[in-house]
Design a protein around this motif. Structure first.
Motif, PDB file in Angstrom:
ATOM      1  N   HIS A  32      -8.483 -13.299   1.917  1.00 17.53           N
ATOM      2  CA  HIS A  32      -7.415 -12.651   1.153  1.00 17.53           C
ATOM      3  C   HIS A  32      -7.968 -12.128  -0.182  1.00 17.53           C
ATOM      4  O   HIS A  32      -7.652 -11.007  -0.597  1.00 17.53           O
ATOM      5  N   LEU A  33      -8.809 -12.918  -0.830  1.00 15.19           N
ATOM      6  CA  LEU A  33      -9.402 -12.499  -2.103  1.00 15.19           C
ATOM      7  C   LEU A  33     -10.401 -11.361  -1.926  1.00 15.19           C
ATOM      8  O   LEU A  33     -10.507 -10.494  -2.797  1.00 15.19           O
ATOM      9  N   ILE A  34     -11.112 -11.351  -0.816  1.00 14.80           N
ATOM     10  CA  ILE A  34     -11.990 -10.206  -0.524  1.00 14.80           C
ATOM     11  C   ILE A  34     -11.138  -8.946  -0.379  1.00 14.80           C
ATOM     12  O   ILE A  34     -11.473  -7.885  -0.913  1.00 14.80           O
ATOM     13  N   GLY A  35     -10.017  -9.070   0.318  1.00  5.16           N
ATOM     14  CA  GLY A  35      -9.086  -7.946   0.439  1.00  5.16           C
ATOM     15  C   GLY A  35      -8.583  -7.490  -0.918  1.00  5.16           C
ATOM     16  O   GLY A  35      -8.453  -6.287  -1.177  1.00  5.16           O
ATOM     17  N   LEU A  36      -8.316  -8.445  -1.812  1.00  9.48           N
ATOM     18  CA  LEU A  36      -7.875  -8.101  -3.163  1.00  9.48           C
ATOM     19  C   LEU A  36      -8.946  -7.309  -3.903  1.00  9.48           C
ATOM     20  O   LEU A  36      -8.645  -6.339  -4.597  1.00  9.48           O
ATOM     21  N   CYS A  37     -10.193  -7.705  -3.734  1.00  9.09           N
ATOM     22  CA  CYS A  37     -11.294  -6.985  -4.384  1.00  9.09           C
ATOM     23  C   CYS A  37     -11.402  -5.548  -3.871  1.00  9.09           C
ATOM     24  O   CYS A  37     -11.568  -4.609  -4.651  1.00  9.09           O
ATOM     25  N   LEU A  75      -4.890  -3.499   2.428  1.00  3.82           N
ATOM     26  CA  LEU A  75      -3.497  -3.949   2.505  1.00  3.82           C
ATOM     27  C   LEU A  75      -3.209  -4.631   3.834  1.00  3.82           C
ATOM     28  O   LEU A  75      -2.522  -5.661   3.874  1.00  3.82           O
ATOM     29  N   VAL A  76      -3.744  -4.082   4.916  1.00  4.91           N
ATOM     30  CA  VAL A  76      -3.573  -4.710   6.233  1.00  4.91           C
ATOM     31  C   VAL A  76      -4.233  -6.096   6.251  1.00  4.91           C
ATOM     32  O   VAL A  76      -3.641  -7.074   6.717  1.00  4.91           O
ATOM     33  N   ALA A  79      -2.165  -8.527   4.173  1.00  6.64           N
ATOM     34  CA  ALA A  79      -0.938  -8.943   4.864  1.00  6.64           C
ATOM     35  C   ALA A  79      -1.262  -9.923   5.984  1.00  6.64           C
ATOM     36  O   ALA A  79      -0.566 -10.930   6.167  1.00  6.64           O
ATOM     37  N   ALA A  80      -2.339  -9.637   6.721  1.00  9.82           N
ATOM     38  CA  ALA A  80      -2.723 -10.504   7.838  1.00  9.82           C
ATOM     39  C   ALA A  80      -3.130 -11.899   7.373  1.00  9.82           C
ATOM     40  O   ALA A  80      -2.948 -12.878   8.105  1.00  9.82           O
ATOM     41  N   THR A  81      -3.672 -12.010   6.189  1.00 15.98           N
ATOM     42  CA  THR A  81      -4.053 -13.319   5.669  1.00 15.98           C
ATOM     43  C   THR A  81      -2.956 -13.915   4.789  1.00 15.98           C
ATOM     44  O   THR A  81      -2.794 -15.134   4.728  1.00 15.98           O
ATOM     45  N   VAL A 108       7.635  -2.523  -5.078  1.00 13.71           N
ATOM     46  CA  VAL A 108       7.678  -1.443  -6.074  1.00 13.71           C
ATOM     47  C   VAL A 108       6.303  -0.778  -6.161  1.00 13.71           C
ATOM     48  O   VAL A 108       6.189   0.451  -6.163  1.00 13.71           O
ATOM     49  N   ALA A 109       5.249  -1.595  -6.223  1.00 15.31           N
ATOM     50  CA  ALA A 109       3.886  -1.063  -6.306  1.00 15.31           C
ATOM     51  C   ALA A 109       3.531  -0.269  -5.049  1.00 15.31           C
ATOM     52  O   ALA A 109       2.922   0.805  -5.139  1.00 15.31           O
ATOM     53  N   LEU A 110       3.882  -0.787  -3.888  1.00 13.21           N
ATOM     54  CA  LEU A 110       3.597  -0.077  -2.630  1.00 13.21           C
ATOM     55  C   LEU A 110       4.338   1.259  -2.578  1.00 13.21           C
ATOM     56  O   LEU A 110       3.747   2.290  -2.224  1.00 13.21           O
ATOM     57  N   THR A 111       5.610   1.234  -2.912  1.00 15.23           N
ATOM     58  CA  THR A 111       6.411   2.464  -2.888  1.00 15.23           C
ATOM     59  C   THR A 111       5.858   3.476  -3.880  1.00 15.23           C
ATOM     60  O   THR A 111       5.690   4.659  -3.554  1.00 15.23           O
TER      61      THR A 111
END
Length: 156
Positions: A32-37, A75-76, A79-81, A108-111
């Protein structure tokens, strides 16, 4: 009012499996943190360009187009993690203010990213104008709030 739903979430097979495993939560958290990076990089490269900082020789539209697969992919991945991470400690999340800040800011951020920022980035010329700078700043503020609240969940 939502507490029964959160209790049910935590009692699901996936929620229990992650909570009871020695390795599942830390591995999911690391991914999840790798995805955040990756998400942060994909956002920063475009938002900083919209602000007129960094990669100024690149057109904003091209940067946004090239960063989009990384943005969507991260983002995928998150969400998956994130779903199994949430399921493993849903009741704790229910009582965590940082969780609610993240969950309220995330849509809000996604939109904003996919409806406003993407349109502005597509039409921006080589030198972003005031609109581009405002959009880049708002995008950074929204995503910083999501990321900071998400990281704070573990500390509160």
């Amino acid at each position: 009012m939502l507490e029964p739903f959160f209790r049910w979430c935590e009692s699901t097979a996936l929620g229990r499996a992650v909570a009871e495993s020695v390795w599942a939560f830390p591995v999911l958290e690391a991914v999840h943190l790798i995805g955040l990076c990756v998400l942060g990089g994909a956002l920063l490269v475009v938002d900083l360009r919209l602000l007129g900082l960094g990669l100024t020789s690149q057109p904003v539209a091209r940067l946004a187009r090239n960063a989009r697969p990384w943005l969507v992919g991260s983002l995928v991945l998150m969400a998956a993690t994130g779903v199994p991470l949430f399921l493993s400690e849903a009741i704790r999340a229910y009582y965590n203010t940082s969780f609610w800040v993240k969950m309220c800011t995330l849509p809000v951020a996604l939109t904003f990213t996919f409806l406003v920022r993407e349109r502005v980035a597509r039409r921006e010329a080589d030198a972003p104008g005031a609109t581009g700078r405002i959009v880049g700043g708002v995008s950074l503020a929204l995503w910083f709030t999501v990321a900071a609240a998400g990281r704070w969940i573990g500390f509160s």
